[in-house]
Design a protein around this motif. Sequence first.
Motif, PDB file in Angstrom:
ATOM      1  N   ARG A 104       0.826  -1.394   0.176  1.00  0.00           N
ATOM      2  CA  ARG A 104      -0.056  -0.023   0.047  1.00  0.00           C
ATOM      3  C   ARG A 104       0.845   1.336  -0.133  1.00  0.00           C
ATOM      4  O   ARG A 104       1.869   1.378   0.803  1.00  0.00           O
ATOM      5  CB  ARG A 104      -0.950  -0.106   1.142  1.00  0.00           C
ATOM      6  N   ASN A 105       0.539   2.276  -0.743  1.00  0.00           N
ATOM      7  CA  ASN A 105       1.313   3.484  -1.146  1.00  0.00           C
ATOM      8  C   ASN A 105       2.584   3.402  -1.616  1.00  0.00           C
ATOM      9  O   ASN A 105       3.208   4.674  -1.773  1.00  0.00           O
ATOM     10  CB  ASN A 105       1.392   4.139   0.413  1.00  0.00           C
ATOM     11  N   ALA A 106       2.784   2.156  -2.253  1.00  0.00           N
ATOM     12  CA  ALA A 106       4.154   2.238  -3.156  1.00  0.00           C
ATOM     13  C   ALA A 106       3.879   2.662  -4.490  1.00  0.00           C
ATOM     14  O   ALA A 106       2.814   2.581  -4.879  1.00  0.00           O
ATOM     15  CB  ALA A 106       4.373   0.634  -2.953  1.00  0.00           C
ATOM     16  N   ARG A 107       5.008   3.282  -5.000  1.00  0.00           N
ATOM     17  CA  ARG A 107       4.683   3.529  -6.364  1.00  0.00           C
ATOM     18  C   ARG A 107       4.581   2.609  -7.334  1.00  0.00           C
ATOM     19  O   ARG A 107       5.380   1.543  -7.131  1.00  0.00           O
ATOM     20  CB  ARG A 107       6.066   4.600  -6.757  1.00  0.00           C
ATOM     21  N   ARG A 122       2.726   6.437 -14.358  1.00  0.00           N
ATOM     22  CA  ARG A 122       2.952   6.505 -12.716  1.00  0.00           C
ATOM     23  C   ARG A 122       1.810   6.363 -11.893  1.00  0.00           C
ATOM     24  O   ARG A 122       0.862   7.218 -12.329  1.00  0.00           O
ATOM     25  CB  ARG A 122       3.992   7.413 -12.237  1.00  0.00           C
ATOM     26  N   GLY A 123       1.849   5.351 -10.820  1.00  0.00           N
ATOM     27  CA  GLY A 123       0.555   5.442 -10.125  1.00  0.00           C
ATOM     28  C   GLY A 123       1.018   5.177  -8.436  1.00  0.00           C
ATOM     29  O   GLY A 123       2.063   4.924  -8.172  1.00  0.00           O
ATOM     30  N   ARG A 124       0.134   5.244  -7.644  1.00  0.00           N
ATOM     31  CA  ARG A 124       0.256   4.850  -6.237  1.00  0.00           C
ATOM     32  C   ARG A 124      -0.612   3.767  -5.765  1.00  0.00           C
ATOM     33  O   ARG A 124      -1.912   4.144  -5.959  1.00  0.00           O
ATOM     34  CB  ARG A 124       0.303   6.208  -5.357  1.00  0.00           C
ATOM     35  N   LEU A 126      -3.254   1.901  -3.599  1.00  0.00           N
ATOM     36  CA  LEU A 126      -4.006   2.105  -2.538  1.00  0.00           C
ATOM     37  C   LEU A 126      -4.339   0.887  -1.565  1.00  0.00           C
ATOM     38  O   LEU A 126      -4.986   1.057  -0.568  1.00  0.00           O
ATOM     39  CB  LEU A 126      -5.408   2.843  -3.191  1.00  0.00           C
ATOM     40  N   VAL A 137      -5.756   1.930  -7.713  1.00  0.00           N
ATOM     41  CA  VAL A 137      -4.437   2.647  -7.923  1.00  0.00           C
ATOM     42  C   VAL A 137      -4.709   3.872  -8.417  1.00  0.00           C
ATOM     43  O   VAL A 137      -5.756   4.332  -9.268  1.00  0.00           O
ATOM     44  CB  VAL A 137      -3.563   1.959  -9.001  1.00  0.00           C
ATOM     45  N   LEU A 140      -0.903   9.137 -11.117  1.00  0.00           N
ATOM     46  CA  LEU A 140      -0.649  10.299 -10.506  1.00  0.00           C
ATOM     47  C   LEU A 140      -0.487  11.497 -11.598  1.00  0.00           C
ATOM     48  O   LEU A 140      -0.604  12.768 -11.156  1.00  0.00           O
ATOM     49  CB  LEU A 140       0.894  10.014  -9.935  1.00  0.00           C
ATOM     50  N   ARG A 143      -4.848  11.919 -11.407  1.00  0.00           N
ATOM     51  CA  ARG A 143      -5.193  12.101 -10.120  1.00  0.00           C
ATOM     52  C   ARG A 143      -6.774  11.278 -10.009  1.00  0.00           C
ATOM     53  O   ARG A 143      -7.560  11.656  -9.126  1.00  0.00           O
ATOM     54  CB  ARG A 143      -5.723  13.439  -9.507  1.00  0.00           C
ATOM     55  N   THR A 145      -8.662   7.639  -9.895  1.00  0.00           N
ATOM     56  CA  THR A 145      -8.390   6.065  -9.312  1.00  0.00           C
ATOM     57  C   THR A 145      -8.882   5.194 -10.374  1.00  0.00           C
ATOM     58  O   THR A 145     -10.160   5.059 -10.849  1.00  0.00           O
ATOM     59  CB  THR A 145      -9.060   5.962  -7.916  1.00  0.00           C
TER      60      THR A 145
END
Length: 161
Positions: A104-107, A122-124, A126, A137, A140, A143, A145
């Motif tokens: 979680r929260n990893a790129r 790129r994403g993060r 969730l 995800v 980025l 913005r 999901t």
Amino acid sequence: MTSMRRRAIVTAAAMLAVTVLGIVGALHAAAQGGAVGSAVVEAVPSQAALRAIRALPRGHVLTPSDLNDPAAGGRLAGLRLTRALRAGARVNAADLAPPRLIQRNARVMITFTHGTMTLSDRGRALADAALGETIPVLNLSSRRTVEAVAIGPGRVSVGVE
């Protein structure tokens, strides 16, 4: 565990693991009018349970040296513990899960493939994910999901909607 207690447990396990052949033989002897005690009953000790050699925390990825049977430990290597285990605790199937490829929260790298065209961004993440799991995800750039499938360490794929 004391040797006397271990011996009692092994004896009880051997008594419980009576083979079907022995039971059928005893029933057959009784049906023929013979004494049940004269039938040969074969006892087979059950397989030894896999146990943790040392205390292992929740989320630990197993290695062969973590278990009392290195051969079985080799088959379970790479699996993740879903709960903490004390030294000597039995390892059950419910205690094991596939390893997390994405935290979680990893790129992560989001990929979209359609035919020969591939788009990446790129994403993060969730949520945590193992191989093949669907997670939300955050893209980025936009913005937004999106729902994506974990395809490798730090990599997710989105499908055609």
